[in-house]
Design an enzyme around this catalytic site. Structure first.
Site, PDB file in Angstrom:
ATOM      1  N   CYS A   1       0.840  -1.188   0.000  1.00 11.39           N
ATOM      2  CA  CYS A   1       0.000   0.000   0.000  1.00 11.39           C
ATOM      3  C   CYS A   1       0.879   1.245   0.000  1.00 11.39           C
ATOM      4  CB  CYS A   1      -0.938   0.099   1.197  1.00 11.39           C
ATOM      5  SG  CYS A   1      -2.124  -1.215   1.307  1.00 11.39           S
TER       6      CYS A   1
ATOM      7  N   GLU B   1      17.919 -17.279  -7.541  1.00 10.61           N
ATOM      8  CA  GLU B   1      17.445 -15.955  -7.951  1.00 10.61           C
ATOM      9  C   GLU B   1      16.817 -16.026  -9.349  1.00 10.61           C
ATOM     10  OE1 GLU B   1      16.713 -13.328  -6.588  1.00 10.61           O
ATOM     11  OE2 GLU B   1      16.776 -11.766  -8.098  1.00 10.61           O
TER      12      GLU B   1
ATOM     13  N   ARG C   1       3.959  -0.237  -4.823  1.00 17.15           N
ATOM     14  CA  ARG C   1       3.730  -0.738  -3.466  1.00 17.15           C
ATOM     15  C   ARG C   1       2.448  -1.556  -3.358  1.00 17.15           C
ATOM     16  NH1 ARG C   1       6.802   1.668   0.379  1.00 17.15           N
ATOM     17  NH2 ARG C   1       5.283   1.075   1.940  1.00 17.15           N
TER      18      ARG C   1
ATOM     19  N   GLY D   1      -1.066  -0.814   6.398  1.00 13.27           N
ATOM     20  CA  GLY D   1      -0.761  -1.608   7.595  1.00 13.27           C
ATOM     21  C   GLY D   1      -1.935  -2.510   7.924  1.00 13.27           C
TER      22      GLY D   1
ATOM     23  N   LYS E   1       6.012  -4.425  -3.930  1.00 14.12           N
ATOM     24  CA  LYS E   1       7.455  -4.206  -3.867  1.00 14.12           C
ATOM     25  C   LYS E   1       7.985  -4.296  -2.436  1.00 14.12           C
ATOM     26  CE  LYS E   1      11.390  -2.786  -5.627  1.00 14.12           C
ATOM     27  NZ  LYS E   1      12.117  -3.844  -6.328  1.00 14.12           N
TER      28      LYS E   1
ATOM     29  N   GLU F   1       8.132 -14.970 -10.309  1.00 17.18           N
ATOM     30  CA  GLU F   1       7.485 -13.712  -9.948  1.00 17.18           C
ATOM     31  C   GLU F   1       6.768 -13.051 -11.112  1.00 17.18           C
ATOM     32  OE1 GLU F   1      10.901 -11.497  -8.187  1.00 17.18           O
ATOM     33  OE2 GLU F   1       9.421 -10.914  -6.709  1.00 17.18           O
TER      34      GLU F   1
ATOM     35  N   TRP G   1      -2.655  -2.756  -1.630  1.00 13.07           N
ATOM     36  CA  TRP G   1      -2.316  -4.175  -1.726  1.00 13.07           C
ATOM     37  C   TRP G   1      -3.184  -4.839  -0.674  1.00 13.07           C
ATOM     38  CZ3 TRP G   1      -0.097  -7.970   1.469  1.00 13.07           C
ATOM     39  CH2 TRP G   1       0.379  -9.110   0.823  1.00 13.07           C
TER      40      TRP G   1
HETATM   41  C1  AGP Z   1      12.344  -9.523  -5.351  1.00 14.07           C
HETATM   42  O1  AGP Z   1      12.212  -9.704  -6.710  1.00 14.07           O
HETATM   43  C2  AGP Z   1      11.142  -9.659  -4.590  1.00 14.07           C
HETATM   44  N1  AGP Z   1      10.112  -8.807  -5.058  1.00 14.07           N
HETATM   45  C3  AGP Z   1      11.233  -9.832  -3.075  1.00 14.07           C
HETATM   46  O2  AGP Z   1      11.678 -11.131  -2.876  1.00 14.07           O
HETATM   47  C4  AGP Z   1      12.127  -8.858  -2.274  1.00 14.07           C
HETATM   48  O3  AGP Z   1      13.463  -9.056  -2.587  1.00 14.07           O
HETATM   49  C5  AGP Z   1      11.889  -9.088  -0.772  1.00 14.07           C
HETATM   50  O4  AGP Z   1      10.551  -8.828  -0.469  1.00 14.07           O
HETATM   51  C6  AGP Z   1      12.796  -8.258   0.105  1.00 14.07           C
HETATM   52  O5  AGP Z   1      12.636  -6.895  -0.121  1.00 14.07           O
HETATM   53  P1  AGP Z   1      13.671  -5.851   0.461  1.00 14.07           P
HETATM   54  O6  AGP Z   1      14.974  -6.070  -0.233  1.00 14.07           O
HETATM   55  O7  AGP Z   1      13.073  -4.518   0.173  1.00 14.07           O
HETATM   56  O8  AGP Z   1      13.768  -6.127   1.930  1.00 14.07           O
END
Ligand code: AGP
Length: 621
Positions: free
Chosen positions: A2, A494, A27, A105, A616, A501, A78
Site C-alpha cells: 500500500c 534468484e 507498493r 498496515g 514491492k 514472480e 495491496w
Molecule cells: C524480489 O524480486 C522480490 N520482489 C522480493 O523477494 C524482495 O526481494 C523481498 O521482499 C525483500 O525486499 P527488500 O529487499 O526490500 O527487503
C-alpha cells in the site's frame, strides 16, 4: 505494501496526488483512490473517487469528476483485509462523514473495535480494518468537539484512537471541518513528510514527491505529524513535541522515470553498469588493495574481533545473503550463517559472542527483516545493514551500514538492487579478507576485477537479443529448473524466483548435484533446465548434471564463460559470458537470468512491472 500520499498547498491537489500514486503504485495495485477537500470551504464534503484496479483507471475517473481543491489524500492498495473491490478501496470515510482516512498496515483488533462502534451507531460500507479506524477517529473527534475542544481536535482524536489500536499503520487523515490540514501517523509502516515552498506532502516514500519537495522529514514509529501548507509540527503518541530533522532528498525525480524503456524492469536491468559503478564509487583504498566503507561505525580493531557473521534478509535479498556467505568464507575465511529474517525473529537461535549481524534490504522497510534486526539488537548484537533506501527505518535503527546507491528500484522484481547487494557483499569479503590472510597482491587483483565489472555487464547486456530469442522459444513451458554449484546455487535460486514472480511459471533452483535426489523426476521435454556452468573445478560436475538432463530429453540452456569446454551438441542453447575474475561471476551470471525471465514474461503477455499478488515492499508479516 500500500502506498499513501497527501498534499496540502496552493495547487490543485488532484493531479499532484495522481502523479504521486503513479510513483507509489509499485507498493500495491489492487485498487486506488483519492479524496480532495476544497481549501477554505469548511464543512464541504470531501470529494472521494476510488476504484478497484490500477491508478490509470482512477486517473480517468478523476478527470471525469472534475475535482477541485488544494488539499487531499490518496492511496494505492495491496489487499490484506477484504477482497479487491471498489468498496474496499481507500480512502475510507467515517459513517458520519467527518473523517477521511488512507491507511497502510494492519489493524489487528479491528473486529472488536468494529463491534463496539456498531453498538454506538457507526455503520460500515467495506470489509476493511481501515474503515474501522476512520470511524474510531470520528467517534473521538465528535466527543472532543462536544467537549468544546477547538485546538488541534483532529490531531487529538487521532492520538486517542491510535492508543486503542493494535497493529501497524501509516495513515493520512483529513477532516471536513479543517480542509487544509492533514494528520499523519506511523507505527510499523513508513511515512515521510515532504517540505516544500508553501506546500507539504506526506507519502510512504520519497519517490512519491522527489522533484517537488525540497526537504524531507523521516517520521519515526509512534510519531504524529500535523501539516498545512505553511506549517508542520511533529509529536509523539503521548503528545510530547519532537524537533524535526530535515534531510535533503538525494533521489532525482527522473531516476524514477521510464525513459524509452517499455518496462521499469528492463530499464533497471540496463541501469546495472551505472548502479554497480555507484555502489563501488569512493570505496577503494588509495593503494587499490582493499575496500573502504564510511558508515560502519566500527573501527578495524573491533572488526578484527568478529568471529562469525550472520546475514538476514528476505526473498531476493536472502539470495544476496547466500552469495555473501560464499564470498566472505572464501576470501576472508570468516564463518557466515544466513537466515531468513522471518524465521530468525521467532527461532531464538543461539548466537556466538563475537557475531556481527548484517541485515540486507532494498527498501529498508521489509517488516520481517526490520523485526529480525530489532531482535538481534535486543539481544545486544551489533547490526549493520546493506540498504538502498536512504533514511528507511532499518537505516535509522541499525548500528551502521553500507548504502548500495542503486537509485529508485520501481519494478517489483528486484534486479539492480540485487546485483548491488552482491557487489557490496563482495567488497565486504575483500575488506575483511585484507584484514586477515589476503595478500596485498590478491587484494589488488580483486579490486581490479571489481572495477572492470560495469564494462563486463555492458558486454552481457549487448547479448540481450540472443536471450530474447531463447526466451521466445521456451516461453510456453510450464516448469523450469535452475542449477548451479557453490556461489552459483544462489544465482540459480534468484533466476528461478525472477521467473516465478513475473511469468508465473513454476521454477525451482537447486545445487546441480541435488537434482538427482528428487527434482530429476520433473525432467521431460517440457521442462527446460538452465545450468550455470562456469570455468573451474565445478565445470565437470555441471557437465555431468547436463548429461543427466539430456539423457531424459530435457532441453538445456547453458550459461557459461567457457563455451569451448562444453561438448558440442550438449546444450540446446548457450549464453556466453565474458571471462572474468571469479569474484564477479555471480553478478555476471545473474544478468542473463534477469533478461530471460523478463523476455519470457513479455512473450506470455504478463504485466512485468506489476506481477499479480505481489508488492514491492512487504511491510506486513
Ligand atoms: C524480489 O524480486 C522480490 N520482489 C522480493 O523477494 C524482495 O526481494 C523481498 O521482499 C525483500 O525486499 P527488500 O529487499 O526490500 O527487503
Amino acid at each position: 505494501m500500500c502506498g499513501i500520499i497527501g498534499y496540502t498547498g496552493k495547487q490543485e491537489a488532484g493531479p499532484i496526488l495522481l502523479d504521486g500514486l503513479q510513483r507509489l503504485e509499485y507498493r500495491g495495485y489492487d485498487s486506488a483512490g483519492l479524496a480532495v477537500c476544497r481549501g477554505g470551504s469548511a464543512h464541504a464534503s470531501p470529494q472521494v473517487v476510488k476504484k478497484a484496479g490500477r491508478v490509470e483507471v482512477l486517473s480517468r475517473l478523476v478527470k471525469e469528476a472534475h475535482l477541485r481543491g488544494s488539499c487531499g489524500i490518496g492511496h494505492t492498495r495491496w489487499a490484506t483485509h477484504g477482497r479487491v473491490s471498489d468498496n474496499n478501496a481507500h480512502p475510507h470515510v467515517s459513517s458520519d462523514g467527518a473523517i477521511v482516512l488512507a491507511h497502510n498496515g494492519v489493524i489487528e483488533n479491528f473486529l472488536q473495535l468494529r463491534q463496539s462502534l456498531e453498538k454506538l451507531g457507526y455503520t460500515f460500507q467495506s470489509e476493511t480494518d481501515t474503515e474501522v479506524l476512520a470511524n474510531l477517529i470520528a467517534l473521538h473527534y465528535a466527543r472532543l468537539k462536544e467537549g468544546n475542544g477547538t485546538h488541534n481536535v483532529l490531531e487529538e482524536a487521532v492520538r486517542q484512537s491510535l492508543a486503542e489500536v493494535e497493529g501497524t499503520y501509516g495513515i493520512a487523515v483529513l477532516s471536513v471541518d479543517d480542509p487544509e490540514t492533514i494528520i499523519g501517523a506511523r507505527k510499523g509502516s513508513p511515512l515521510v513528510l515532504g517540505v516544500g515552498n508553501g506546500e507539504k506532502m506526506l507519502a510512504s516514500d520519497v519517490t512519491a514527491f522527489a522533484g517537488r519537495m525540497q526537504s524531507v522529514v523521516y517520521l519515526d514509529d509512534g510519531q504524529i505529524v500535523r501539516m498545512d501548507r505553511d506549517n508542520f509540527s511533529i509529536s509523539t503518541l503521548s503528545n510530547e513535541s519532537v524537533a524535526p530533522v530535515l534531510s535533503k532528498i538525494t533521489w532525482r525525480s527522473e531516476d524514477a522515470e521510464l525513459g524509452d524503456f517499455p518496462h521499469y524492469m528492463l530499464k533497471e536491468i540496463f541501469d546495472q553498469p551505472a548502479s554497480l559503478e555507484n555502489a563501488m564509487r569512493g570505496r577503494f583504498s588509495q593503494d587499490g588493495s582493499t575496500a573502504q566503507f564510511g558508515g560502519l561505525n566500527m573501527g578495524p580493531r573491533e572488526l578484527r574481533q568478529v568471529d562469525r557473521i550472520l546475514f538476514l534478509g528476505c526473498g531476493t535479498a536472502w539470495h544476496a545473503c547466500l552469495i555473501a556467505k560464499h564470498m566472505i568464507e572464501k576470501y576472508a575465511r570468516i564463518p557466515v550463517d544466513v537466515d531468513y529474517a522471518s524465521e530468525f525473529r521467532y527461532r531464538n537461535s543461539p548466537l556466538e559472542k563475537n557475531t556481527l549481524v548484517f541485515t540486507v534490504s532494498q527498501s529498508g522497510e521489509t517488516l520481517d527483516t526490520l523485526e529480525a534486526q530489532r531482535e538481534a539488537k535486543r539481544k545486544g548484537y551489533r547490526v549493520l545493514s546493506i540498504l538502498n533506501v536512504v533514511g528507511s527505518t532499518m537505516a535509522r535503527e541499525n548500528d551502521g551500514g553500507i548504502y548500495q546507491h542503486s537509485g529508485p528500484e520501481i519494478g517489483v522484481a528486484s534486479t539492480k538492487a540485487f546485483t548491488a547487494q552482491v557487489l557490496v557483499a563482495t567488497m565486504i569479503a575483500l575488506y575483511f579478507g585484507r584484514m586477515r590472510d589476503m595478500s596485498f597482491a590478491d587484494g589488488r587483483e580483486m579490486v581490479d576485477a571489481v572495477r572492470e565489472l560495469p564494462g563486463l555487464v555492458k558486454q552481457v547486456l549487448a547479448g540481450a537479443a540472443n536471450i530474447e530469442k531463447i526466451a521466445r522459444k521456451y516461453a510456453a513451458m510450464n516448469d523450469f529448473l535452475f542449477l548451479g554449484r557453490l556461489e552459483m546455487f544462489p544465482v540459480a535460486l534468484e533466476g528461478a524466483l525472477k521467473l516465478k514472480e513475473i511469468s508465473y511459471i513454476h521454477a525451482e533452483g537447486y545445487p546441480a548435484a541435488e537434482m538427482k535426489h528428487g527434482p530429476i523426476a520433473l525432467i521431460c521435454g517440457k521442462c527446460p533446465t538452465v545450468v550455470i556452468a562456469m570455468k573451474g573445478e565445478m565445470l565437470k560436475k555441471c557437465l555431468s548434471s547436463i548429461q543427466e538432463v539430456k539423457a531424459r530429453k530435457g532441453p538445456v540452456i547453458v550459461i557459461t564463460n567457457c563455451p569451448g569446454d562444453i561438448p558440442a551438441g550438449l546444450a540446446d542453447e548457450t549464453i556466453v559470458l565474458p571471462p572474468s575474475h571469479e569474484c564477479v561471476q555471480p553478478i555476471l551470471a545473474t544478468i542473463p537470468l534477469q533478461l530471460l525471465s523478463y523476455y519470457i514474461a513479455v512473450a506470455r503477455g504478463c504485466d512485468v512491472d506489476k506481477p499479480r499478488n505481489l508488492a514491492k515492499s512487504v511491510t506486513v508479516e
